[in-house]
Design a protein around this motif. Structure first.
Motif, PDB file in Angstrom:
ATOM      1  N   HIS A 300     108.159  65.203 113.599  1.00  0.00           N
ATOM      2  CA  HIS A 300     107.679  66.564 113.359  1.00  0.00           C
ATOM      3  C   HIS A 300     106.482  66.582 112.411  1.00  0.00           C
ATOM      4  O   HIS A 300     106.623  66.798 111.210  1.00  0.00           O
ATOM      5  CB  HIS A 300     108.809  67.466 112.822  1.00  0.00           C
ATOM      6  CG  HIS A 300     108.483  68.925 112.922  1.00  0.00           C
ATOM      7  ND1 HIS A 300     109.442  69.907 112.921  1.00  0.00           N
ATOM      8  CD2 HIS A 300     107.289  69.592 113.017  1.00  0.00           C
ATOM      9  CE1 HIS A 300     108.875  71.098 113.007  1.00  0.00           C
ATOM     10  NE2 HIS A 300     107.560  70.924 113.072  1.00  0.00           N
ATOM     11  N   HIS A 302     102.139  67.801 112.377  1.00  0.00           N
ATOM     12  CA  HIS A 302     101.064  68.540 113.041  1.00  0.00           C
ATOM     13  C   HIS A 302      99.741  67.839 112.773  1.00  0.00           C
ATOM     14  O   HIS A 302      99.440  67.483 111.634  1.00  0.00           O
ATOM     15  CB  HIS A 302     101.042  69.976 112.533  1.00  0.00           C
ATOM     16  CG  HIS A 302     102.316  70.720 112.836  1.00  0.00           C
ATOM     17  ND1 HIS A 302     102.499  71.437 113.983  1.00  0.00           N
ATOM     18  CD2 HIS A 302     103.489  70.799 112.163  1.00  0.00           C
ATOM     19  CE1 HIS A 302     103.715  71.955 114.000  1.00  0.00           C
ATOM     20  NE2 HIS A 302     104.342  71.570 112.903  1.00  0.00           N
ATOM     21  N   HIS A 332     101.699  72.427 117.488  1.00  0.00           N
ATOM     22  CA  HIS A 332     102.166  73.720 117.989  1.00  0.00           C
ATOM     23  C   HIS A 332     101.719  73.913 119.432  1.00  0.00           C
ATOM     24  O   HIS A 332     100.703  73.372 119.853  1.00  0.00           O
ATOM     25  CB  HIS A 332     101.605  74.853 117.128  1.00  0.00           C
ATOM     26  CG  HIS A 332     102.307  75.005 115.816  1.00  0.00           C
ATOM     27  ND1 HIS A 332     103.607  75.443 115.713  1.00  0.00           N
ATOM     28  CD2 HIS A 332     101.894  74.776 114.557  1.00  0.00           C
ATOM     29  CE1 HIS A 332     103.958  75.475 114.440  1.00  0.00           C
ATOM     30  NE2 HIS A 332     102.942  75.066 113.714  1.00  0.00           N
ATOM     31  N   GLU A 371     105.822  70.764 119.408  1.00  0.00           N
ATOM     32  CA  GLU A 371     106.708  71.808 118.891  1.00  0.00           C
ATOM     33  C   GLU A 371     106.426  73.053 119.720  1.00  0.00           C
ATOM     34  O   GLU A 371     105.486  73.798 119.448  1.00  0.00           O
ATOM     35  CB  GLU A 371     106.473  72.082 117.401  1.00  0.00           C
ATOM     36  CG  GLU A 371     107.475  73.121 116.869  1.00  0.00           C
ATOM     37  CD  GLU A 371     107.323  73.434 115.373  1.00  0.00           C
ATOM     38  OE1 GLU A 371     106.302  73.051 114.779  1.00  0.00           O
ATOM     39  OE2 GLU A 371     108.223  74.093 114.829  1.00  0.00           O
ATOM     40  N   ASP A 487     108.028  68.256 109.268  1.00  0.00           N
ATOM     41  CA  ASP A 487     107.188  69.451 109.426  1.00  0.00           C
ATOM     42  C   ASP A 487     105.953  69.347 108.529  1.00  0.00           C
ATOM     43  O   ASP A 487     105.611  70.265 107.800  1.00  0.00           O
ATOM     44  CB  ASP A 487     107.981  70.728 109.115  1.00  0.00           C
ATOM     45  CG  ASP A 487     107.409  71.929 109.870  1.00  0.00           C
ATOM     46  OD1 ASP A 487     106.319  71.797 110.478  1.00  0.00           O
ATOM     47  OD2 ASP A 487     108.045  73.000 109.845  1.00  0.00           O
ATOM     48  N   HIS A 489     102.014  69.015 107.615  1.00  0.00           N
ATOM     49  CA  HIS A 489     100.707  69.466 108.093  1.00  0.00           C
ATOM     50  C   HIS A 489      99.576  68.662 107.468  1.00  0.00           C
ATOM     51  O   HIS A 489      98.417  68.798 107.826  1.00  0.00           O
ATOM     52  CB  HIS A 489     100.526  70.959 107.817  1.00  0.00           C
ATOM     53  CG  HIS A 489     101.431  71.814 108.662  1.00  0.00           C
ATOM     54  ND1 HIS A 489     102.793  71.898 108.441  1.00  0.00           N
ATOM     55  CD2 HIS A 489     101.184  72.586 109.753  1.00  0.00           C
ATOM     56  CE1 HIS A 489     103.330  72.715 109.352  1.00  0.00           C
ATOM     57  NE2 HIS A 489     102.380  73.123 110.143  1.00  0.00           N
TER      58      HIS A 489
HETATM   59 ZN   LIG Z   1     106.181  72.562 112.579  1.00  0.00          ZN
END
Ligand SMILES: [Zn+2]
Ligand SMILES: [Zn+2]
Length: 535
Positions: A300, A302, A332, A371, A487, A489
């Motif tokens: 996970h 990005h 995303h 995702e 998650d 970034h």
């Molecule tokens: Zn995410």
């Protein structure tokens, strides 16, 4: 919702829009739409969605009395700061003061503002609390007469939000203790010292308040257990000691010797909550908790294909440096317009880049994930044709948080009907201290996940820590596979995993319960099996 609450929500909406750089005209339009929505439903979907798109730390910074949107944007853009802790560090080391239109005075006001915020709220996120307490621990460790100082309390138990900050410090004897208390009162930054002999409270100019239990080396074991808690755990332990005729006043230099005296194995701090962990310890049923060394895959994250700041090659390098064998990139999907979701026509380009990278690098294998938004009707963004081109799919809800429990549960169960769904992402949508979880029948979701071989995410973003650890424990009972999702970034988000791991441990997970402990082939087999069984 009363008028004041409506206005408050509209103001927050405006602030988030401005943080994103929207024009004043656009802000007014969105506010107008939102006002009627809030009056009708009591909440704003637009705000919920926008909160997803802005680093939560920036919204926190807006609550500092002296900082408006312009200054927060300037801080974010010039210094790359995304959290209160980073801001506090920059205010203390002069970087903030050096910004145009800031200066030393503003930096000081910001420091006071952060202190004010801490006192006003009284609770903070785990990662803020840990940084705060670790700084104090290091400072106290420097003091003459401190033989040992350790973190205790809820931080040591890895709770998701922290009220009190607790330390334990060892000194030589009673005379040494009195001298130490005097020295603590004089320590840098300490403005007030309270409490009684053995248990003192230190107040710092920064606003930090820390409870310190003073003890000796001989009593360190049981006192560290006491200072760590929980109250229920300590009470249950004392009851077992009484029943066994063991005096806890005896000399126990370390924790293990206390548990051993009562006939128990040492109980890891993450498990010390309700007290039933002692029953498990007594029955030899304590879990062999998953540890960082067990994790082989990083999941996970990005990239710059959506709202991340990192190229895919940089992700591979960062994960290799952190010791991972594989990394699952999950940008995303197209419906997340605010997050610059990957358009269907860019998927091929991204996959070609990943294939080329895998062909020329060794060490870390990059897997093609996504995702995908779970749309309002429960279908996955992109549809089957595009989704089939990915190695695995995380499905997440990023919109329409205000559905009823029935609607939301149906929405998620529909998504779980899709054999392409490998992992359910941040399953309740909560943002700690900011946004409540959406209404959903988690028990049904977890049972379905166990049935279908779908993994449930423990999202390791310290603002989420979603699934909640209490439900992680339930997931394990039901035999659900759990995936720890960073998650992330930016590459700083690699550090999220350690925080998510704390939640996994708090949920009693063993290595076999965690998808990230598999090698790349094992992980891909999990995704393939899911597609094959239900397709
Ligand atoms: Zn995410
Ligand atoms: Zn998400």
């Amino acid at each position: 919702m009363d008028r004041q609450a409506v206005n408050h929500t509209l103001q927050e909406l405006a602030a988030v829009l401005e943080l994103r750089g929207e024009s004043a005209a656009r802000v007014r339009v969105v506010q107008r739409v939102a006002r009627s929505e809030i009056l009708a439903t009591g909440r704003s979907t637009a705000l919920d969605e926008l909160r997803e798109q802005v680093p939560p730390g920036l919204v926190e910074m807006l609550r500092i009395p002296s900082l408006g949107v312009t200054k927060v944007r300037q801080i974010h853009e010039a210094l790359g700061i995304e959290s209160l802790a980073e801001l506090e560090a920059a205010a203390a080391d002069g970087r903030l003061a050096a910004l145009p239109r800031f200066g030393a005075k503003t930096a000081e006001t910001v420091l006071r503002g952060i202190a004010f915020l801490r006192q006003a709220t009284g609770v903070r996120l785990f990662h803020h609390a840990r940084e705060e307490i670790e700084a104090v621990r290091l400072a106290l460790g420097e003091l003459e007469g401190v033989l040992r100082v350790e973190i205790a309390g809820a931080v040591r138990r890895r709770c998701e939000v922290i009220g009190r900050l607790d330390l334990i410090a060892a000194h030589a004897d009673a005379a040494a203790r009195d001298a130490l208390i005097h020295r603590l009162g004089q320590a840098p930054g300490v403005t007030e010292i309270g409490g009684q002999a053995g248990a003192i409270t230190l107040r710092f100019a920064s606003g930090t308040v820390v409870d310190v239990l003073l003890t000796t080396r001989e009593r360190f074991g049981f006192d560290w257990i006491r200072a760590t808690g929980s109250a229920a755990h300590v009470t249950a332990l004392e009851a077992r000691a009484r029943a066994a005729g063991i005096s806890l006043e005896a000399s126990f230099p370390d924790e293990a010797s206390v548990y051993r005296a009562i006939g128990l194995p040492w109980v890891p701090p993450e498990l010390r909550e309700a007290g039933d962990e002692l029953d498990a310890a007594a029955a030899g049923r304590l879990p062999d908790l998953v540890a960082r060394a067990d994790l082989r895959g990083f999941l996970h994250c990005h990239s710059h294909y959506s709202d991340g700041t990192v190229t895919i090659a940089e992700w591979a390098a960062a994960c290799r440096a952190a010791g991972y064998e594989w990394v699952g990139i999950t940008d995303h999907s197209q419906s997340s317009a605010y997050a610059g979701g990957l358009r269907a026509e860019d998927v091929a380009r991204q996959h070609a880049e990943i294939a080329a990278l895998n062909a020329r690098t060794v060490g870390t294998r990059v897997l093609k994930g996504v995702e995908a938004d779970i749309l309002a009707d429960g279908t996955l963004d992109y549809g089957p044709d595009v989704l089939d081109r990915f190695d695995f799919v995380i499905g997440s809800i990023h919109s329409r948080f205000g559905m009823s429990e029935d609607e939301m549960t149906r929405r998620v169960l529909t998504a779980m009907d899709d054999p392409r769904l490998t992992i359910l992402g941040h399953p309740t949508g909560r943002l700690l201290l900011q946004r409540e979880p959406y209404a959903i029948d988690l028990e049904r979701v977890l049972r379905t996940a166990a049935d279908r071989g779908i993994a449930i995410e423990v999202n390791a973003d310290p603002h989420r820590l979603d699934l909640d650890w209490r439900m992680v424990r339930r997931a394990r009972e039901l035999g659900v596979m759990v995936s720890i999702g960073a998650d992330a970034h930016s590459t700083a988000g690699v550090a999220n995993v350690a925080i998510g791991l704390g939640i996994a441990r708090k949920g009693w997970l063993e290595p076999a319960d965690v998808l990230n402990t598999r090698d790349a082939e094992g992980f891909l087999a999990f995704a393939r099996q899911r597609r094959a069984v239900t397709a």
